[in-house]
Design an enzyme around this catalytic site. Sequence first.
Site, PDB file in Angstrom:
ATOM      1  N   ARG A 126       1.006  -1.249   0.115  1.00 42.10           N
ATOM      2  CA  ARG A 126      -0.013   0.069   0.133  1.00 42.10           C
ATOM      3  C   ARG A 126       0.759   1.221   0.109  1.00 42.10           C
ATOM      4  O   ARG A 126       0.489   2.187   0.780  1.00 42.10           O
ATOM      5  CB  ARG A 126      -0.987   0.159   1.136  1.00 42.10           C
ATOM      6  CG  ARG A 126      -2.049  -0.922   1.336  1.00 42.10           C
ATOM      7  CD  ARG A 126      -2.784  -0.618   2.386  1.00 42.10           C
ATOM      8  NE  ARG A 126      -3.608  -1.842   3.021  1.00 42.10           N
ATOM      9  CZ  ARG A 126      -4.930  -1.992   3.005  1.00 42.10           C
ATOM     10  NH1 ARG A 126      -5.518  -1.022   2.043  1.00 42.10           N
ATOM     11  NH2 ARG A 126      -5.529  -3.118   3.251  1.00 42.10           N
TER      12      ARG A 126
ATOM     13  N   LYS B 124     -13.880   3.665  -5.847  1.00 40.83           N
ATOM     14  CA  LYS B 124     -13.576   4.830  -5.341  1.00 40.83           C
ATOM     15  C   LYS B 124     -12.158   4.390  -5.066  1.00 40.83           C
ATOM     16  O   LYS B 124     -11.662   3.328  -4.899  1.00 40.83           O
ATOM     17  CB  LYS B 124     -14.170   4.944  -3.744  1.00 40.83           C
ATOM     18  CG  LYS B 124     -14.277   3.667  -2.827  1.00 40.83           C
ATOM     19  CD  LYS B 124     -15.116   3.827  -1.652  1.00 40.83           C
ATOM     20  CE  LYS B 124     -14.974   2.680  -0.812  1.00 40.83           C
ATOM     21  NZ  LYS B 124     -13.473   2.447  -0.108  1.00 40.83           N
TER      22      LYS B 124
ATOM     23  N   LYS C 247     -15.413  -1.850   2.611  1.00 42.00           N
ATOM     24  CA  LYS C 247     -14.159  -2.061   1.729  1.00 42.00           C
ATOM     25  C   LYS C 247     -13.136  -0.944   2.373  1.00 42.00           C
ATOM     26  O   LYS C 247     -13.398   0.203   2.908  1.00 42.00           O
ATOM     27  CB  LYS C 247     -14.536  -1.506   0.295  1.00 42.00           C
ATOM     28  CG  LYS C 247     -15.372  -2.456  -0.292  1.00 42.00           C
ATOM     29  CD  LYS C 247     -14.362  -3.807  -0.791  1.00 42.00           C
ATOM     30  CE  LYS C 247     -15.360  -4.860  -1.390  1.00 42.00           C
ATOM     31  NZ  LYS C 247     -16.060  -5.364  -0.235  1.00 42.00           N
ATOM     32  N   ASP C 248     -11.762  -1.008   2.208  1.00 38.39           N
ATOM     33  CA  ASP C 248     -10.804  -0.156   2.472  1.00 38.39           C
ATOM     34  C   ASP C 248     -10.693   1.339   2.027  1.00 38.39           C
ATOM     35  O   ASP C 248     -11.341   1.317   0.926  1.00 38.39           O
ATOM     36  CB  ASP C 248      -9.465  -0.928   2.395  1.00 38.39           C
ATOM     37  CG  ASP C 248      -9.251  -2.296   3.212  1.00 38.39           C
ATOM     38  OD1 ASP C 248      -9.708  -2.494   4.075  1.00 38.39           O
ATOM     39  OD2 ASP C 248      -8.402  -2.801   2.520  1.00 38.39           O
ATOM     40  N   LYS C 249     -10.294   2.319   2.914  1.00 41.68           N
ATOM     41  CA  LYS C 249      -9.870   3.552   2.179  1.00 41.68           C
ATOM     42  C   LYS C 249      -8.565   3.577   1.440  1.00 41.68           C
ATOM     43  O   LYS C 249      -9.012   3.877   0.248  1.00 41.68           O
ATOM     44  CB  LYS C 249      -9.951   4.476   3.547  1.00 41.68           C
ATOM     45  CG  LYS C 249      -9.605   5.607   3.048  1.00 41.68           C
ATOM     46  CD  LYS C 249      -9.464   6.920   3.996  1.00 41.68           C
ATOM     47  CE  LYS C 249      -9.007   8.057   3.630  1.00 41.68           C
ATOM     48  NZ  LYS C 249      -8.772   9.109   4.749  1.00 41.68           N
TER      49      LYS C 249
END
Length: 580
Positions: free
Chosen positions: A28, A309, A338-340
């Site tokens: 990430r 997104k 869902k993750d940011k």
Amino acid sequence: MEEDARDRSCCDALCFMSDHIGFCGTIRSSPSDFVVTELDERGRLVTKPLDELTNKSHVVEPDSLAKRPKLDLQNVSVDEGSSQGANAAARCPSGDPCGSDRSPGDQEGPLSGRTCQTEEDAEDVISWFLDGETNEQLSEFALDLKERWNSGTELVESSEFPLAKTCSKNQRAALHTAVRQKFPFLITLIKDSTIVVKPNLRYKELCHLVSEEEAAGFFTYLNAKEENSTFSFKPDTNKERRRAVHLFVHKRFGGLMESKSFPELGCSARDPKVVVTVRFRDRTHKARKRSLLDGQRPEVAHTAFTLRKENVEMFEAIDFLAAKLGVTPADFSYAGLKDKKAITYQAMVVRKVTTERFKDIEKIVENKRMSVFNVRPASEALRLGQLQGNHFDVIIRDVRSQSGDSAPVAGRVLEAIENVKNKGFVNYYGPQRFGKGKKVHTDQIGLALLKNEMVHLVTEEEELANMYAIHQVVLPVPGYSVRYPENLVGRWYQELLSRDGLQTCSFRLPALALKVPGCYRHIVKQPHNVVHQLLEDHGSEVRGEGTAGTGAPLSLRISFDLDASCYATVCLREMMKHEG
């Protein structure tokens, strides 16, 4: 501190399935390095073309409504059912016995009928239904209530006046509406087959925020339910007071209407005055009207879509979409969180919005690092866990060997991936909530529950016979409905609960209306459809077990599928033996 150290050493012994060396790298480093795409219940990517996802989804559009007819006391339409309410005189025309067509659906909820265009209309309806004495008593009750109100005397919520025995559904709807139109500080209810009137405490609540004239106007507008109409409070420069008005409308009537602020026309920039305007939500009003025409419960529009997104928190995205579509966040449903810090694709369904409405927000949404596509009608909302899993496309940057490891990094990467593919990883919770796996044999679970057979304790004979594999083992997540194993693991659970003072916890909090049933979670899971490439930063693939020929930094591009409630970061942790 000693207990924490003991817990950590215990976790270190249990946290990995395989004993390979692993490798280092950065996960990430940017949202585009971590792409998550939902797999629907049939295992299809939600980014598939529209024609592969629509199937038999459908939606019933609300019919267009005819213009409102002139006031007709014999044929007045009803908007909602009635709620509660005592005895007095009323006229039931045409020999129709009072309450003759009262149905079970008329027993709950506020009742309001069709609109009386003027106060004179309302007076005509009241005079037509009530005899002179009852009409006069109603006015006296309202006047006395208003005097007590203005004098600051505390109102008793149980204060009520028995108005009339209910007649036919249409007739009582007209009387409800007329009374509320003439006396907006009153509400009308049904109690023991009789219409009664009571003080409208919400009216008094609003009077603390705006003038009584504005409060009366608001409730007159509310009771009239005029389609495509708006009501505006007086211009106000006090931001906190405007915010309180918005909050009142949202809290008390958020499912029926919405409020927005607009600058007053012609106001100066140095002395801005802002007007709070309210209107009925489009589809809610039309769907309710339609149900009256065909005698059926209203069909509410549902629209499914895929939301993309990037680096946006999920609930922030929902709040933004709700504001632009004119609905509330509660109107959105989804299968999983869902993750940011990622690029995510997920299925969503929104109520009370048609597909055409999405065309108006496409450009606005793109400015917020989001996009919506595969927009299509749907028949119902989504449920949490209504997915097969998620597909991950991950890039791990700066891939290198563990400290002190002289073996080629490419070999370590291949070894790690193969081990996790074959042996799986310890199925810890990640940052998201859990969903429902699709490989559970619900018939067997139901049978076991009925027989009170819960977390089966494997016997030594069953272990020697290899009757069960590690992938079948589950552990309880604490809650009131789970049972703990009667072995060393069960005692470990009890020690942890006791240490935190939860040994007698019922996992129910009535004050918060919160219940924690608990669940059972597979201890080990495996990734599916694993594909990987080890690349130099300039894009060339690293082959064999050697290091990069140019000495350039390496990146690992890997994709895989995980079942619902499994987390990619936990799977990668097993591969790398490193937190990344």
